[in-house]
Design an enzyme around this catalytic site. Structure first.
Site, short mmCIF file in Angstrom:
data_model
loop_
_atom_site.label_atom_id
_atom_site.label_comp_id
_atom_site.label_asym_id
_atom_site.label_seq_id
_atom_site.Cartn_x
_atom_site.Cartn_y
_atom_site.Cartn_z
N TYR A 134 -35.64 32.02 -25.15
CA TYR A 134 -36.63 31.40 -24.27
C TYR A 134 -36.40 31.97 -22.89
CZ TYR A 134 -39.38 27.49 -22.22
OH TYR A 134 -40.28 26.72 -21.56
N LYS A 162 -39.85 33.68 -26.24
CA LYS A 162 -40.95 32.95 -25.60
C LYS A 162 -40.88 33.34 -24.14
CE LYS A 162 -42.44 28.23 -24.66
NZ LYS A 162 -42.34 28.07 -23.20
O1 MN9 Z 1 -43.40 27.33 -21.17
C1 MN9 Z 1 -44.43 25.42 -20.30
N1 MN9 Z 1 -43.73 25.64 -19.09
C2 MN9 Z 1 -42.75 24.85 -18.73
C3 MN9 Z 1 -44.00 26.33 -21.34
O2 MN9 Z 1 -42.30 24.01 -19.42
C4 MN9 Z 1 -42.20 25.08 -17.36
C5 MN9 Z 1 -45.92 25.61 -20.07
O3 MN9 Z 1 -46.58 25.17 -21.22
C6 MN9 Z 1 -46.40 24.85 -18.85
O4 MN9 Z 1 -46.09 23.49 -18.96
C7 MN9 Z 1 -47.90 25.01 -18.65
C8 MN9 Z 1 -48.40 24.30 -17.41
O5 MN9 Z 1 -47.96 24.98 -16.26
O6 MN9 Z 1 -48.19 26.37 -18.59
#
Ligand code: MN9
Length: 295
Positions: A134, A162
């Site tokens: 990640y 990811k």
């Molecule tokens: O990587 C999520 N990012 C975080 C996944 O958790 C920081 C995203 O899905 C964000 O929540 C989303 C909204 O900014 O892009």
């Protein structure tokens, strides 16, 4: 190797008022996103609050995720924890209950690149399923070069990552090396797919699973204009959500749709009554948000 592509909600972990896992609500949410056409689940990540749950509770959520997933869907369990030993314990458990892959943020804390690399080397080697890093450089600045990421992707049993960053040239470079790449910034999914991402994992997919699945299928078919339009519709909702702490806002929005997911785990705060009203108003002012709240 399982197929790593498509749309995987970073599913929230519904809780009761005492921060205990609400399996019934989790099953309802899983059924809802699968009915909308998603390809699998990413479980107990940041959105799923894995880091702040007990090891026992994380195992229960992992088991429920596999159980709630129809054949042919991909279940990835985030097993990142405070120590290498705990992550290995969770990785072994995930394989035992039938998950298809495990994934991890870097260990929380100010570790050097060498320490982070040793963590990934040891946990990936002990995992009986493929492993996805990640990559989230704003949490782990030590990982913020392409060369370092390529080095991590070449560790044995690492299938890919990811990617939660806005450097989409780097995303392209990692894809070019043969790594599987899931886009992690929901507001830029169409762009990530254009640069070669195999799919996406994200928190807003909990709310708009059909829109994200539609975006992905349009992009896969090369219908970029339709993909772009869906991204715009999604981003109107994300603009509203980002005015609040994201994960409590996602849980609260699910609550507006009749799916009570409880609070986030303390010290993450909940939204005030005023903020809840503002969130609802903001969502209703968007086309996709209004559809969601009417459903
Ligand atoms: O990587 C999520 N990012 C975080 C996944 O958790 C920081 C995203 O899905 C964000 O929540 C989303 C909204 O900014 O892009």
């Amino acid at each position: 190797m399982p197929v790593f592509e498509g749309i995987l909600p970073a599913i929230v972990t519904p809780l009761d008022a005492n921060e205990r896992f609400n399996r019934t609500a989790f099953e309802r949410l899983a059924a809802r996103v699968y009915a909308a056409g998603v390809d699998g689940l990413y479980v107990c990540g940041q959105t799923g609050e894995g880091w702040v749950q007990s090891i026992e509770q994380r195992k229960a959520v992992a088991e429920a995720a596999v159980h709630a997933s129809p054949a042919g869907k991909t279940v990835i369990i985030h097993i990142g924890a405070a120590s290498t030993a705990q992550s290995i314990e969770l990785a072994r458990h995930a394989a035992r209950v039938g998950a298809h892959a495990v994934s991890s943020l870097p260990p929380p804390g100010a570790y050097s690149f060498e320490e982070i690399r040793a963590y990934y080397r040891d946990v990936a080697a002990a995992s009986e399923t493929p492993f996805l890093i990640y990559y989230f450089p704003s949490l782990a600045p030590a990982l913020n070069t392409t060369a370092r990421m390529l080095e991590l992707c070449s560790l044995p049993n690492v299938a890919g990552l990811k990617f939660t960053d806005s450097n989409l040239f780097r995303l392209w470079e990692l894809r070019r090396s043969g790594a599987v790449v899931f886009n992690g910034s929901d507001e830029m999914l169409a762009a990530g797919l254009l640069m070669g991402a195999n799919g996406g994992i994200g928190s807003i997919y909990n709310l708009l699973p059909a829109e994200f699945a539609g975006l992905y299928s349009n992009a896969s078919a090369g219908r970029w204009e339709q993909a772009r339009q869906l991204q715009s519709a999604i981003n109107e909702v994300i603009r509203v959500i980002l005015q609040f702490p994201v994960f409590p806002a996602v849980k609260a929005t699910l609550g507006f749709t009749g799916l009570d997911c409880g609070p986030c785990i303390a010290p993450r705060r909940g939204l005030t009554e005023e903020e809840l009203a503002e969130l609802r108003r903001g969502l209703l002012a968007t086309a996709a948000g209004a559809r969601l709240l009417a459903s």
